[in-house]
Each structure stands twice: as structure tokens, then as C-alpha cells.
Design an enzyme around this catalytic site. Structure first.
Site, PDB file in Angstrom:
ATOM      1  N   ASP A 252       0.863  -1.170   0.000  1.00  0.00           N
ATOM      2  CA  ASP A 252       0.000   0.000   0.000  1.00  0.00           C
ATOM      3  C   ASP A 252       0.907   1.231   0.000  1.00  0.00           C
ATOM      4  OD1 ASP A 252      -3.162   0.611   1.685  1.00  0.00           O
ATOM      5  OD2 ASP A 252      -2.069   1.766   0.192  1.00  0.00           O
TER       6      ASP A 252
HETATM    7  C1  GLC Z   1      -4.140   4.354  -0.182  1.00  0.00           C
HETATM    8  C2  GLC Z   1      -5.056   3.208   0.150  1.00  0.00           C
HETATM    9  C3  GLC Z   1      -5.107   2.127  -0.902  1.00  0.00           C
HETATM   10  C4  GLC Z   1      -4.889   2.744  -2.281  1.00  0.00           C
HETATM   11  C5  GLC Z   1      -3.483   3.291  -2.308  1.00  0.00           C
HETATM   12  C6  GLC Z   1      -3.146   3.938  -3.667  1.00  0.00           C
HETATM   13  O1  GLC Z   1      -3.394   4.722   0.950  1.00  0.00           O
HETATM   14  O2  GLC Z   1      -4.877   2.568   1.403  1.00  0.00           O
HETATM   15  O3  GLC Z   1      -6.371   1.485  -0.781  1.00  0.00           O
HETATM   16  O4  GLC Z   1      -5.061   1.767  -3.283  1.00  0.00           O
HETATM   17  O5  GLC Z   1      -3.260   4.254  -1.290  1.00  0.00           O
HETATM   18  O6  GLC Z   1      -3.901   5.088  -3.847  1.00  0.00           O
END
Ligand code: GLC
Length: 673
Positions: A252
Site C-alpha cells: 500500500d
Molecule cells: C491508499 C489506500 C489504498 C490505495 C493506495 C493507492 O493509501 O490505502 O487502498 O489503493 O493508497 O492510492
């Protein structure tokens, strides 16, 4: 995992630095910066906001890098790309996987036409805690419903082949147990037992991995003290080895960097190393590039692990057809909703709405004088969390009502905001007195749910409750329509309303769908995918709870008498020592699966195909059929959602009191007169 000749050749050709480049995805808002990163060998980027800009990046990747490997183009296509569908929690309320699949298909077609090839969706984190803002992004409290909706999303996004011009790679997230943060506070600690992991949190991920999800995203949280980005047992031993997942595990955003504040890595290079060893394949945020290169040499990172990760990334690019043609025809980019797209999301928004209560006031029967009030009366904020800036906007409900009820005397007085209360309540109350019905459009603004949007108070924010109570006190029937991204506590006003519709954040066509429901052109026949608590003090709350050794049968309602005689006194001592709150009735305000519609149904006695069935037969895959005759006793067509629950009466571990094992939504015509 079998490797194509191309992948084997590239693995032999790629330098160490080029391999590490393939294992990163970075955010870069400006194209120039992104082009340089691609030139330097980054393997994946976030969508640069158009087909033309995407083609420019692919041209750099293919023509200006040594081996010409195209890039993956990622984006959070959560509930629509340009045409915004109802939020995922609303889609779950439809209890209709075909709706969810069709919406994902539309989103994939729009996104791929723009050059997106990888979405970070579906979120299949089960949650029983509406304080957590990301419940909006998932499918609620139930394992089976979440699994079925997650499968439908994967089918919709990925279609028959990832190389198709309307397919994008799905990512099951956030692995795992992210929906059980202590205190309902986003990113907070999760301490889930193996029992809870296996029976609740892992199940939906197993389902979407079996459905063919191309990737899985690691969660921000710890499980049992080990951050998921460094959790080898769950990322590798369970997901890759036990389940045989051959796709890509992506971190993430900055999840690897976060291992430092988690306290399990002393610096960035160590964070990258522990994540790589744990089984993470692609890091999101550029940490490897920012770490000391010498700290990440073949002597510090296992070359076999790195090659395995690179092979997974290259296989995904190959499956998407990027080596054959990484470009998209710029003239085909779908930048505006088509009429079909609008129709689809409008129908979905109506099918996702839930009729919480109705004394018969709905559907409206052409009331001549209507007051339209509440913060959502004129707001256009219907899109919900996780909507990108380029999404197609929504119109206000007031405008929709004006166009749909031209002969009605409509007065529009929003009266209060979402949060602060510009005090128009007296005006609204005065106006209500000469009306035939009051429509209160209330709820949460989109910003109050989603990531980093946990709430400690689940009531309607601002002075909306006061508005509802005061207009209801005039005696004029009040219909409340809720637009929100989580279950709310509605105890203080729910009985004052003649009817209440849970419409959630319904997307680009939310206003039209809400008016369709109010006028009876569509029916609110969805069911709740999450329990609505009576009080935030009940949270976490869900239907599939354990019985406990002392289940209560009556709520502990505090009264003077009960206090004087020690609650229940000697005549009912067994009730006193049971699992309940002294100051609340038992159970939620509205339970999982609650809802009705405008039609009425009777249900015959269910017939089960087997009186008894040996466990071995079930383990061989034999199934048990349940038939039930449902009769529409009303004078209008309507949808019924038949739900089948299983109760395990005596088990080796304390079983849930029941659990959903099947559901089916059907439109049933009224019996011939
Ligand atoms: C965010 C979220 C995740 C998302 C990622 C990219 O922090 O937790 O669900 O896909 O960043 O945007």
C-alpha cells in the site's frame, strides 16, 4: 509458476538495478517527472490522467529504455472511473452480484480506454465497526456477501482475458484484517486470532484469489504484532504457498516506509529488505530508489526472491498484452458518461437503496405541496469516497425534483449544513406547517467516510437530527433520505419519521435514482450489508456473533424500579447475569439483511433437499438445496431478497449464532387477481 520464454529471456538480460526498478510503482502528478522515472527504469506508474499522456509514458518505456519493457499503469478505480457508481457498501446492499459485475465492467471499459491497466480494487476487508471510515469501500460485515461481491468485481474488471481493451487487472485489498482496527481508528492495531483470521478475514480474499484476481495489496495494519508489509506467514506461507497465488503482491502507499514508525525496521533499506523477504513483490512509493543502493545489492536481497517478484510483474504485463501493444487509441478514450452508463449507475443506485421504515407514506402519491430540506437538498456531493477529480459530477436533488414534479409546489430550504448549522431550522419549521409532506435529505458529506475518516460519533453530524425532530413535531409527515458512507446511529429521530430510505452515496446519477425511489418508479428493495447500531457503544456489532455462555433474552432497560431491586431481583436472577447493556435494548437498531420494499411477500415453508447429509458427502462437494415459495401479495411488481442462514448447533469451536450461506434477489410479479 511456469514462465514464458520472453520472461526467462528478460530475467537473464535485466540488470540488478533494472530488476529493482520493475518492483516499484510511484506517484508523480506531473508528466515530465513521470517520464524521467520511466526512463530511469520504473516498472509501474500511476495513471497520468489521459490516454495521450499514458501513451507518452509507454513510448518512453518502449523506445528509451534498454530492454523496452512497457509499464503497468495503476489507479484506484473503486466505484467507477468517469461515470461514478454507488459506493461499494451501497452496491453490497443491492444483494445483486450481477449489478456489481456490470458496474465493474463499465469502470474497466472507461479506465482501460484511458490507458489504465491496473486497479487497486476490490476492497474485501470484512468490517463490523462503522466507526472505521473505510467500511464505505467494502461490502460490510458478512463473509459470504463480501466474498460474492468481491468475486463479481473481479469478473467485471478482468472479464475473459486481461488483454481485452476493456479489462483491467484487479487487486484484492487490503490483505489482511484491515477492517478490524482497535477503536475503529484507521491504520490502528489489529490483533486477530487464527480462528478469526481463518473464519472471517481470509475467506473473502481466498474467494477473489480463486476467482483469478491478478494482484493483492498488503494492508497497513499489524496482525498479532507483525505489520502486514513484513508478514511472511500471511503473505508467503498462506497467500502464495498455501493458496498458490501466482500474481503480484503490491504494497500500500508508503506501506514499506511505514515499517519504520511501526518499529520493525531501523531504516529504509531494512524496511525494503524485510518486506521483500516477507513476500511483497511491488513497493508503492519509491522506497527502493530512495534507499542506499549499496544496502540493496544481491548480497543483501535474495536474488531468487527478487527474480520471483520480477517474474510475477512481467507475467502480469504479458497477460495484459502490454508487450504486444502497450498503447491505447487516444480517440477511443471515454471521457464522458454514455447514456447507457448513466442508466446503469442510476438503476444500480436505486437497487442499492434500503427502505429502513415506511408507514405507507412512500412511494409519494403526488403531494401538492412539498418542503425539501436538509443539507443534501441542494448539494451535488453524491459521489462518495474514493472518487477522482475527473469524475462526472451529479446534479442536486432539488433540481431533479423540480424537473420531475413540475406541477408540485416545491419549497426548498436546506436549513442546515452538514457540519455547522446555519440556523434555518425555524424557517424550515414554519414552511413545513402548510405542506403535505416534508422531504429531509440528510447524511454525511463524502469526506466523512473513506480513508483516514474514522468517526467516534455515528449520529448525523451537525444539527440535522434537530432539523428532523423539529419539522416532524409539526405533525406533517416527514420522509428522510440518508446519503452516507457507513451505518449511522439513528435512534434519536427514527421514530419521528414517516419513512426512511438509506440511499448511501449513490454516484453520478444519485439524484435521479433517489427521485425514482420516492416516486415509486423504482423500489428501495436493497438490504443492509452492515448492522445499524443503537449506540456507538455497541460497536463492534454484527449478526454472526457467538452466542456466549450467557446469552440475554431481554434488553437491560434501566428504570427506577430495576435499580431499586437490583435490576431484575430474585425472580429473574438468570436474566440478570447475561450478556447485554444495562442501558440499551438488545441487538442493533437495524440488523444485517434488514430492508423491505414497496411490495409485500409471503414465504412458504422452506423445503430442504436432504433431511440429513453426511459430512463426507459435503466434503465431496455434494450440495444441499433449499426451495421456498415466495408470493407477491401486493398489487405491484417487487423485489424480494431471500437469504439462507446456517446454524451450527454443536461445533468443535463456539459457532456464530448463524451465518449467511446463500442469498438471491428476485423480481416477483403480483399474483393474478
Ligand atoms: C491508499 C489506500 C489504498 C490505495 C493506495 C493507492 O493509501 O490505502 O487502498 O489503493 O493508497 O492510492
Amino acid at each position: 509458476m511456469s514462465q514464458s520464454r520472453r520472461i526467462r529471456m528478460l530475467l537473464d538480460e535485466l540488470s540488478w538495478a533494472e530488476k529493482l526498478g520493475q518492483l516499484q510503482i510511484v506517484f508523480r502528478p506531473d508528466l515530465h517527472d513521470a517520464e524521467q522515472l520511466v526512463r530511469d527504469g520504473i516498472g509501474s506508474v500511476f495513471w497520468p490522467r489521459s490516454a495521450a499522456a499514458t501513451n507518452a509514458l509507454q513510448r518512453v518505456a518502449v523506445e528509451e529504455t534498454r530492454l523496452g519493457i512497457p509499464v503497468l499503469v495503476g489507479l484506484d478505480v473503486i466505484h467507477g472511473h468517469r461515470t461514478i457508481a454507488p459506493v461499494p457498501l451501497a452496491q453490497a446492499a443491492s444483494f445483486d452480484p450481477s449489478v456489481v459485475r456490470d458496474l465493474a465492467r463499465l469502470a474497466a471499459a472507461e479506465a482501460r480506454s484511458a490507458g489504465v491497466t491496473w486497479t487497486f480494487s476490490p476492497m474485501v476487508d470484512v468490517s463490523r465497526d462503522p466507526r472505521w471510515g473505510r467500511v464505505v469501500e467494502g461490502y460490510g460485515e458478512d463473509v459470504h456477501l463480501t466474498a460474492e461481491m468481491g468475486r463479481a468485481m473481479v469478473r467485471g474488471y478482468q472479464g475473459e482475458t486481461l488483454a481485452a481493451s476493456d479489462a483491467i487487472a484487479a487487486t484484492a485489498k487490503h490483505f489482511v484484517a484491515y477492517g478490524q482496527p482497535e477503536g475503529g481508528r484507521d491504520y490502528n492495531t489489529v490483533d486477530a486470532s487464527e480462528h478469526r483470521l481463518r473464519n472471517v478475514h481470509l475467506e473473502p480474499f481466498r474467494a477473489v484469489v480463486d476467482e483469478g484476481a491478478a494482484s493483492v495489496m498488503a494492508a497497513f495494519n499489524t496482525v498479532g504484532g507483525r505489520p502486514m508489509h513484513a508478514n511472511r506467514r500471511l503473505l508467503t506461507d498462506v497467500l502464495k504457498s498455501e493458496w498458490g497465488f501466482g500474481g503480484v503482491i503490491v504494497g500500500d502507499a508508503d506501506g514499506v516506509r511505514n515499517l519504520i514508525p511501526h518499529g520493525v525496521a531501523g531504516d529504509l533499506a531494512e524496511a525494503v529488505r524485510v518486506a521483500c523477504v516477507a513476500g511483497l513483490d511491488v513497493e508503492m512509493g519509491g522506497a527502493p530508489s530512495d534507499a542506499q543502493a549499496a544496502e540493496l545489492g544481491p548480497d543483501r536481497l535474495d536474488p531468487a526472491r527478487v527474480d520471483d517478484a520480477v517474474a510475477r510483474v512481467l507475467a502480469l504485463k504479458e497477460a495484459l498484452g502490454l508487450f504486444d501493444d502497450p498503447f491505447v487509441p487516444e480517440g477511443d478514450e471515454r471521457t464522458e458518461p454514455t447514456e447507457d452508463a448513466r442508466r446503469l449507475v442510476r438503476t444500480a443506485a436505486a437497487r442499492s437503496s434500503v427502505l429502513l421504515t415506511n408507514d405507507g407514506t412512500l412511494p409519494l402519491s403526488n403531494p401538492p405541496r412539498v418542503l425539501v430540506t436538509g443539507p443534501y437538498a441542494e448539494s451535488t456531493d453524491h459521489l462518495g469516497a474514493w472518487t477522482q477529480s475527473f469524475a462526472a459530477g451529479a446534479r442536486s436533488i432539488a433540481d431533479e425534483l423540480r424537473s420531475r414534479m413540475p406541477r408540485t409546489d416545491l419549497r426548498v430550504i436546506p436549513a442546515v449544513g452538514f457540519l455547522d448549522g446555519h440556523d434555518g431550522i425555524p424557517d424550515a419549521v414554519a414552511a413545513a406547517r402548510d405542506r403535505d409532506v416534508v422531504l429531509v435529505f440528510a447524511g454525511e458529506p463524502s469526506t466523512l467516510s473513506g480513508e483516514a475518516a474514522s468517526r467516534s460519533d455515528l449520529r448525523l453530524p451537525g444539527r440535522q437530527e434537530e432539523l428532523i425532530r423539529q419539522v416532524a413535531a409539526t405533525g406533517v409527515p416527514v420522509v428522510v433520505v440518508l446519503e452516507n458512507g457507513r451505518p449511522l446511529v439513528v435512534a434519536d429521530w427514527i421514530d419521528d419519521a414517516a419513512a426512511v430510505v438509506e440511499a448511501w452515496h449513490g454516484g453520478t446519477e444519485a439524484a435521479a435514482a433517489i427521485v425514482d425511489v420516492l416516486l415509486g418508479d423504482a423500489e428501495p428493495a436493497g438490504r443492509l450489508p452492515m448492522s445499524f447500531p443503537r449506540s456507538v457503544g455497541q460497536v463492534p456489532i454484527h449478526y454472526a456473533h457467538e452466542s456466549t455462555g450467557r446469552p440475554a433474552t431481554t434488553g437491560g432497560m434501566l428504570t427506577e424500579a430495576s435499580v431499586d431491586i437490583g435490576l431484575h431481583g430474585p425472580d429473574n436472577v438468570h436474566e440478570q447475569y447475561t450478556s447485554k447493556y444495562l442501558d440499551l435494548e438488545l441487538g442493533p437498531q437495524f440488523a444485517f439483511g434488514h430492508g423491505s420494499g414497496y411490495a409485500a411477500f409471503t414465504h412458504g415453508t422452506p423445503r430442504v433437499s436432504h433431511g440429513e447429509i453426511p459430512l463426507e458427502a459435503l466434503e465431496r462437494g455434494e450440495t444441499v438445496g433449499i426451495d421456498v415459495v415466495v408470493t407477491n401479495t401486493s398489487d405491484r411488481s417487487g423485489d424480494e431478497v431471500v437469504q439462507a442462514y446456517l446454524e451450527d448447533v454443536v461445533s468443535s469451536v463456539a459457532p456464530p449464532v448463524r451465518r449467511l450461506v446463500a442469498f438471491e434477489r428476485r423480481t416477483i410479479e403480483p399474483e393474478a387477481p
